[in-house]
Design a protein around this motif. Structure first.
Motif, mmCIF file in Angstrom:
data_model
loop_
_atom_site.group_PDB
_atom_site.id
_atom_site.type_symbol
_atom_site.label_atom_id
_atom_site.label_comp_id
_atom_site.label_asym_id
_atom_site.label_seq_id
_atom_site.Cartn_x
_atom_site.Cartn_y
_atom_site.Cartn_z
ATOM 1 N N LEU A 160 52.232 48.434 21.252
ATOM 2 C CA LEU A 160 51.582 47.309 21.908
ATOM 3 C C LEU A 160 52.081 47.267 23.411
ATOM 4 C CD1 LEU A 160 50.370 44.475 21.544
ATOM 5 C CD2 LEU A 160 52.613 43.590 20.776
ATOM 6 N N ASP A 161 53.462 47.387 23.631
ATOM 7 C CA ASP A 161 53.726 47.511 25.118
ATOM 8 C C ASP A 161 53.233 48.305 26.004
ATOM 9 O OD1 ASP A 161 55.844 45.755 24.500
ATOM 10 O OD2 ASP A 161 57.392 46.998 24.044
ATOM 11 N N TYR A 162 52.763 49.493 25.361
ATOM 12 C CA TYR A 162 51.812 50.241 26.238
ATOM 13 C C TYR A 162 50.478 49.998 26.415
ATOM 14 C CZ TYR A 162 49.346 54.675 27.565
ATOM 15 O OH TYR A 162 48.574 55.496 28.186
ATOM 16 N N ARG A 163 49.974 49.384 25.462
ATOM 17 C CA ARG A 163 48.601 48.764 25.596
ATOM 18 C C ARG A 163 48.680 47.770 26.625
ATOM 19 N NH1 ARG A 163 45.114 48.605 21.080
ATOM 20 N NH2 ARG A 163 43.577 47.845 22.921
ATOM 21 N N ILE A 164 49.717 46.781 26.492
ATOM 22 C CA ILE A 164 49.845 45.791 27.732
ATOM 23 C C ILE A 164 49.878 46.327 29.072
ATOM 24 C CG2 ILE A 164 51.304 43.984 28.447
ATOM 25 C CD1 ILE A 164 51.729 43.264 25.661
ATOM 26 N N LYS A 165 50.575 47.305 29.008
ATOM 27 C CA LYS A 165 50.935 48.112 30.582
ATOM 28 C C LYS A 165 49.594 48.825 31.126
ATOM 29 C CE LYS A 165 55.754 49.359 30.142
ATOM 30 N NZ LYS A 165 56.748 50.426 30.226
ATOM 31 N N VAL A 166 48.864 49.236 30.211
ATOM 32 C CA VAL A 166 47.693 50.020 30.592
ATOM 33 C C VAL A 166 46.593 48.797 30.952
ATOM 34 C CG1 VAL A 166 45.343 51.328 29.497
ATOM 35 C CG2 VAL A 166 47.762 52.131 28.913
ATOM 36 N N VAL A 167 46.331 47.771 30.252
ATOM 37 C CA VAL A 167 45.420 46.758 30.615
ATOM 38 C C VAL A 167 45.970 46.177 31.876
ATOM 39 C CG1 VAL A 167 44.545 44.428 29.885
ATOM 40 C CG2 VAL A 167 44.521 46.260 28.368
ATOM 41 N N THR A 168 47.241 45.868 32.002
ATOM 42 C CA THR A 168 47.924 45.314 33.203
ATOM 43 C C THR A 168 47.467 46.493 34.522
ATOM 44 O OG1 THR A 168 49.620 44.047 32.252
ATOM 45 C CG2 THR A 168 49.891 44.530 34.345
ATOM 46 N N ALA A 169 47.737 47.694 34.135
ATOM 47 C CA ALA A 169 47.116 48.642 35.487
ATOM 48 C C ALA A 169 45.655 48.313 35.780
ATOM 49 C CB ALA A 169 47.751 49.861 35.114
ATOM 50 N N LYS A 170 45.011 48.373 34.744
ATOM 51 C CA LYS A 170 43.464 48.274 35.007
ATOM 52 C C LYS A 170 43.143 46.927 35.804
ATOM 53 C CE LYS A 170 41.846 50.885 31.268
ATOM 54 N NZ LYS A 170 40.882 50.816 29.824
ATOM 55 N N LEU A 171 43.650 45.959 35.309
ATOM 56 C CA LEU A 171 43.431 44.718 36.066
ATOM 57 C C LEU A 171 43.910 44.539 37.554
ATOM 58 C CD1 LEU A 171 44.383 42.165 33.140
ATOM 59 C CD2 LEU A 171 42.213 42.521 34.523
ATOM 60 N N SER A 172 45.104 45.186 37.591
ATOM 61 C CA SER A 172 45.779 45.436 38.898
ATOM 62 C C SER A 172 44.913 46.200 40.075
ATOM 63 C CB SER A 172 47.219 45.872 39.055
ATOM 64 O OG SER A 172 48.165 45.067 38.255
ATOM 65 N N SER A 173 44.307 47.308 39.219
ATOM 66 C CA SER A 173 43.407 48.018 40.315
ATOM 67 C C SER A 173 42.115 47.309 40.445
ATOM 68 C CB SER A 173 43.126 49.545 39.126
ATOM 69 O OG SER A 173 42.176 49.381 38.296
ATOM 70 N N LEU A 174 41.953 46.290 39.959
ATOM 71 C CA LEU A 174 40.873 45.709 40.407
ATOM 72 C C LEU A 174 41.404 44.281 41.059
ATOM 73 C CD1 LEU A 174 38.801 45.744 36.949
ATOM 74 C CD2 LEU A 174 38.258 46.529 38.920
ATOM 75 N N SER A 175 42.574 44.448 41.628
ATOM 76 C CA SER A 175 43.024 43.310 42.409
ATOM 77 C C SER A 175 43.261 41.860 41.496
ATOM 78 C CB SER A 175 42.368 43.137 43.720
ATOM 79 O OG SER A 175 42.081 44.230 44.418
ATOM 80 N N ILE A 176 43.582 41.881 40.414
ATOM 81 C CA ILE A 176 43.933 40.661 39.401
ATOM 82 C C ILE A 176 45.346 40.712 39.187
ATOM 83 C CG2 ILE A 176 43.301 39.684 37.265
ATOM 84 C CD1 ILE A 176 40.846 39.812 39.336
ATOM 85 N N ASN A 177 45.917 39.467 39.651
ATOM 86 C CA ASN A 177 47.461 39.765 39.160
ATOM 87 C C ASN A 177 47.543 38.939 37.970
ATOM 88 O OD1 ASN A 177 50.073 38.936 39.061
ATOM 89 N ND2 ASN A 177 50.075 37.829 41.161
ATOM 90 N N VAL A 178 48.160 39.670 36.940
ATOM 91 C CA VAL A 178 48.375 39.215 35.681
ATOM 92 C C VAL A 178 49.357 38.386 35.417
ATOM 93 C CG1 VAL A 178 47.128 40.967 34.580
ATOM 94 C CG2 VAL A 178 49.594 41.337 34.746
ATOM 95 N N GLU A 179 50.370 38.125 36.354
ATOM 96 C CA GLU A 179 51.563 36.960 36.322
ATOM 97 C C GLU A 179 51.322 35.929 35.855
ATOM 98 O OE1 GLU A 179 54.524 35.614 39.470
ATOM 99 O OE2 GLU A 179 54.498 37.801 39.538
ATOM 100 N N ASP A 180 49.971 35.166 36.098
ATOM 101 C CA ASP A 180 49.906 33.936 35.731
ATOM 102 C C ASP A 180 49.286 33.845 34.133
ATOM 103 O OD1 ASP A 180 50.545 32.795 38.182
ATOM 104 O OD2 ASP A 180 48.653 32.942 39.202
ATOM 105 N N LEU A 181 48.976 34.965 33.868
ATOM 106 C CA LEU A 181 48.414 35.320 32.223
ATOM 107 C C LEU A 181 49.290 35.495 31.360
ATOM 108 C CD1 LEU A 181 45.091 37.200 33.379
ATOM 109 C CD2 LEU A 181 45.287 34.902 33.086
ATOM 110 N N THR A 182 50.586 36.036 31.757
ATOM 111 C CA THR A 182 51.595 36.325 30.876
ATOM 112 C C THR A 182 52.301 35.180 30.188
ATOM 113 O OG1 THR A 182 52.172 38.184 32.468
ATOM 114 C CG2 THR A 182 53.705 37.887 30.970
ATOM 115 N N LEU A 183 52.555 35.133 29.017
ATOM 116 C CA LEU A 183 52.831 34.088 28.250
ATOM 117 C C LEU A 183 54.433 34.217 28.401
ATOM 118 C CD1 LEU A 183 51.291 34.728 24.823
ATOM 119 C CD2 LEU A 183 51.021 32.972 26.539
#
Length: 61
Positions: A38-61
């Motif tokens: 699960l932690d790995y999957r979150i990291k992968v999706v985070t990296a994909k979003l970051s590559s699209l200039s989307i900051n996930v900080e505001d989305l993290t619970l």
């Protein structure tokens, strides 16, 4: 369902945000138990979003 190659940028971002949100909900419901997959999957999706200039900080619970 369209593949990543045929999705628009907006569709791809929306899809990835939904994936990220779902994974965050699973992590929260996991009750603090370690889940490396699960932690790995979150990291992968985070990296994909970051590559699209989307900051996930505001989305993290």
């Amino acid at each position: 369902m369209p593949t990543e190659e045929t999705m628009t940028r907006e569709e791809l971002i929306t899809n990835l945000i939904e994936q990220f949100s779902n994974l965050q909900e699973i992590k929260r419901e996991n009750g603090g138990h370690e889940n490396k997959t699960l932690d790995y999957r979150i990291k992968v999706v985070t990296a994909k979003l970051s590559s699209l200039s989307i900051n996930v900080e505001d989305l993290t619970l």
